[in-house]
Motif scaffolding. Structure first.
Motif, short mmCIF file in Angstrom:
data_model
loop_
_atom_site.label_atom_id
_atom_site.label_comp_id
_atom_site.label_asym_id
_atom_site.label_seq_id
_atom_site.Cartn_x
_atom_site.Cartn_y
_atom_site.Cartn_z
N HIS A 1 39.60 40.91 41.26
CA HIS A 1 39.84 39.83 42.22
C HIS A 1 39.28 38.52 41.69
N HIS B 1 37.75 34.90 43.01
CA HIS B 1 37.20 34.13 44.13
C HIS B 1 37.69 32.68 44.01
N GLY C 1 33.24 40.87 40.41
CA GLY C 1 33.59 42.28 40.49
C GLY C 1 32.39 43.20 40.45
N MET C 2 31.23 42.70 40.86
CA MET C 2 30.02 43.54 40.85
C MET C 2 29.99 44.48 42.05
N GLU C 3 30.76 44.17 43.08
CA GLU C 3 30.67 44.93 44.33
C GLU C 3 31.92 45.79 44.55
N VAL C 4 33.08 45.20 44.39
CA VAL C 4 34.32 45.93 44.69
C VAL C 4 35.09 46.18 43.39
N PHE D 1 43.46 36.75 50.72
CA PHE D 1 42.85 36.86 52.05
C PHE D 1 41.46 36.25 52.01
N LEU D 2 40.95 35.88 53.18
CA LEU D 2 39.62 35.26 53.25
C LEU D 2 38.54 36.26 52.89
N ASP D 3 37.56 35.81 52.14
CA ASP D 3 36.36 36.62 51.92
C ASP D 3 35.61 36.75 53.24
N ILE D 4 35.20 37.97 53.55
CA ILE D 4 34.57 38.24 54.85
C ILE D 4 33.14 37.68 54.92
N ASN D 5 32.54 37.43 53.75
CA ASN D 5 31.18 36.84 53.69
C ASN D 5 31.24 35.55 52.87
N LEU E 1 39.88 35.36 48.43
CA LEU E 1 40.03 36.31 47.31
C LEU E 1 41.50 36.49 47.00
N PHE F 1 40.03 47.17 48.89
CA PHE F 1 41.07 46.13 48.81
C PHE F 1 42.47 46.75 48.87
#
Ligand code: AMP
Length: 132
Positions: free
Chosen positions: A93, A95, A86-89, A27-31, A39, A5
């Motif tokens: 952030h 959502h 926040g489990m991935e990045v 920005f838009l979430d890519i998925n 996000l 990010f």
């Protein structure tokens, strides 16, 4: 090493940007799990949202509000759902997810696929409704 990010904020990695100011970026979430899934992040690199200082955290929420109000105008929905995982990045952030019903805020739902052109159009529609 900067988070993905931070690299988006710095422009090293492209994003479907909605808005930014001195401290925040959206920005838009890519998925996306819904069209318009966005996000909102602080520019300061902190993993856990509750480790942000009070001023940064409250400013993040106010920036999320402005972003959510813009999404609402651009994407038909009943309201905007808010989630923090926040489990991935490891960069705090929020959502923002346009909701039609309560089942829409389920991250196990299938991810939606939009073409880059469609993502650009969604971002532009939200951007044009964003009031700083
Ligand atoms: P989580 O950390 O569990 O809140 O999930 C991270 C979110 O970031 C997921 O919804 C991803 O789809 C999203 N994401 C990861 N990389 C990118 C990227 N390069 N651009 C936009 N969204 C991303």
């Amino acid at each position: 090493m900067p988070t993905i990010f931070s690299r988006i904020i710095n422009g090293e990695i492209p994003s479907y940007k909605i808005a930014e100011d001195e401290h925040y970026f959206a920005f838009l979430d890519i998925n996306p799990i819904k069209k318009g899934h966005t996000l909102v992040i602080p520019k300061v690199e902190t993993d856990y949202i509750f480790e942000l200082d009070d001023q940064t955290l409250s400013g993040l929420m106010l920036f999320a509000k402005k972003t959510g109000l813009a999404i609402e105008k651009a994407v038909p929905c009943k309201r905007i759902g808010i989630a923090v995982m926040g489990m991935e990045v490891p960069h705090a952030h929020i959502h923002l997810v346009p909701l039609e019903n309560e089942g829409d805020l389920n991250f196990k739902n299938p991810k939606l696929k939009f073409t880059p052109e469609e993502m650009n159009t969604i971002a532009e529609d939200i951007r044009s409704n964003f009031i700083l």
